[in-house]
Design an enzyme around this catalytic site. Structure first.
Site, PDB file in Angstrom:
ATOM      1  N   ASN A  31       0.855  -1.192   0.000  1.00 37.17           N
ATOM      2  CA  ASN A  31       0.000   0.000   0.000  1.00 37.17           C
ATOM      3  C   ASN A  31       0.888   1.236   0.000  1.00 37.17           C
ATOM      4  OD1 ASN A  31      -1.884   1.989   0.437  1.00 37.17           O
ATOM      5  ND2 ASN A  31      -2.393   1.366   2.534  1.00 37.17           N
ATOM      6  N   LYS A  45      -0.030   4.268  -0.319  1.00 34.51           N
ATOM      7  CA  LYS A  45      -0.746   5.427   0.246  1.00 34.51           C
ATOM      8  C   LYS A  45      -0.522   6.665  -0.636  1.00 34.51           C
ATOM      9  CE  LYS A  45       0.026   3.384   4.744  1.00 34.51           C
ATOM     10  NZ  LYS A  45      -0.111   3.499   6.163  1.00 34.51           N
ATOM     11  N   HIS A  73      -9.716   0.662   4.931  1.00 30.65           N
ATOM     12  CA  HIS A  73      -8.431   0.952   5.580  1.00 30.65           C
ATOM     13  C   HIS A  73      -8.664   1.927   6.736  1.00 30.65           C
ATOM     14  CE1 HIS A  73      -4.354   2.323   6.283  1.00 30.65           C
ATOM     15  NE2 HIS A  73      -3.946   1.242   5.645  1.00 30.65           N
ATOM     16  N   GLU A 109      -7.107   4.397   7.800  1.00 33.24           N
ATOM     17  CA  GLU A 109      -6.926   5.831   7.514  1.00 33.24           C
ATOM     18  C   GLU A 109      -8.196   6.410   6.884  1.00 33.24           C
ATOM     19  OE1 GLU A 109      -3.246   5.408   5.393  1.00 33.24           O
ATOM     20  OE2 GLU A 109      -2.293   4.814   7.274  1.00 33.24           O
ATOM     21  N   GLU A 138      -5.414  -5.312  10.435  1.00 30.00           N
ATOM     22  CA  GLU A 138      -4.400  -4.285  10.651  1.00 30.00           C
ATOM     23  C   GLU A 138      -4.699  -3.542  11.951  1.00 30.00           C
ATOM     24  OE1 GLU A 138      -2.503  -2.892   6.770  1.00 30.00           O
ATOM     25  OE2 GLU A 138      -4.452  -1.919   6.849  1.00 30.00           O
ATOM     26  N   GLY A 177       2.138   2.111  10.781  1.00 34.03           N
ATOM     27  CA  GLY A 177       3.049   3.245  10.652  1.00 34.03           C
ATOM     28  C   GLY A 177       3.716   3.656  11.956  1.00 34.03           C
ATOM     29  N   SER A 191       3.278  -2.225  10.397  1.00 31.46           N
ATOM     30  CA  SER A 191       4.736  -2.214  10.623  1.00 31.46           C
ATOM     31  C   SER A 191       5.396  -3.561  10.322  1.00 31.46           C
ATOM     32  CB  SER A 191       5.057  -1.748  12.048  1.00 31.46           C
ATOM     33  OG  SER A 191       4.596  -0.428  12.231  1.00 31.46           O
TER      34      SER A 191
END
Ligand code: PEP
Length: 251
Positions: free
Chosen positions: A9, A11, A96, A98, A167, A173, A213
């Site tokens: 991904n 992003k 996702h 985000e 996730e 991240g 991560s």
């Protein structure tokens, strides 16, 4: 038999020149992709066409990071699943964390996005994961069940075409990875929920990815878990060396 999958991904990173360079660097690596493995890159919309052309001779596939729930219409700045299908995009991320956070995407919107993808013949990678507070107060299993329940409304054939990515938000991240035991425990739980709802065959055939991560140091250990069928990789997918190494950790 479910497939092993390594998905990158990107992003909102890399301009088109950087994206092309990364793909060319990946193509120079000795990446072995057999029938049991899928490798998928998720670049920005504006890179899709160029990178699909660049990867025409390769086994690496291209996916999109998002789709609008509607097929067409007055939705300025949006991209529909039908448009993505016309480029031969095979996969799309949905849910996702985000987008759940910054774009307030809820159960209803995610369900419509999934329907649009199924209708267009694109396979969703449905992402879910708990925040740190859920894990700390012990509500993480309940939360995952709630998020997974979007799929409970779908048909067997649709779920068969879906990949699920666990996730944990606290690991995305942050450099903080779930332990392989934590990942395995949650993946086994997700598989058991799929089994209860759709039966053993569909549950066993659904690829469950870990994301958060994941890097060259921890990939092998995570991927060796019985119910971890690969990874959705953010930061480490922006480096050809690291991403190729993570792909090689799948066996
Ligand atoms: C992601 O955003 O899907 C992700 C897993 O990111 P990272 O690998 O950087 O934690």
């Amino acid at each position: 038999m479910r497939k092993k999958i390594v998905a990158g991904n990107w992003k909102m990173n890399l301009d088109i020149h950087q994206g092309e360079t990364l793909v060319q660097d990946l193509l120079k690596k000795d990446i072995v992709i057999n029938d049991a493995i899928e490798v998928i890159l998720f670049p920005s919309f504006i890179h899709l066409s160029t990178l699909i052309d660049l990867l025409q001779e390769s086994e690496i596939k291209i996916g999109a990071q998002n789709n609008h729930p509607m097929e067409s219409g007055a939705f300025t700045g949006e991209v529909s699943a039908t448009m993505l299908a016309s480029l031969n995009v095979n996969f799309c991320l949905v849910g996702h964390s985000e987008r759940r956070t910054y774009n307030h995407e809820n159960h209803e919107v995610l369900s419509k996005k999934l329907d649009a993808l199924y209708h267009a013949g694109i396979r969703p990678i449905y992402c879910l994961g708990e925040h740190l507070e859920h894990r700390e107060n012990g509500s993480h299993f309940e939360l995952i069940k709630q998020q997974l329940s979007v799929l409970f409304e779908k048909s067997n054939a649709q779920v068969e075409n879906t990949v699920v990515a666990y996730e944990p938000v606290w690991a995305i991240g942050t450099g903080k990875t779930a332990s392989s035991a934590q990942a395995q425990e949650m993946h086994a739980y997700i598989r058991s929920l799929l089994q209860d709802k759709f039966g053993n065959e569909i549950a066993q055939n659904t690829s469950l990815l870990y994301g958060g991560s994941c890097n060259p140091k921890n990939a092998k250990e995570l991927f060796s878990q019985k119910d971890v069928d690969g990874g959705l990789i953010g930061g480490a997918s922006l480096n050809a060396e690291d991403f190729a190494y993570i792909i090689s950790a799948i066996d």
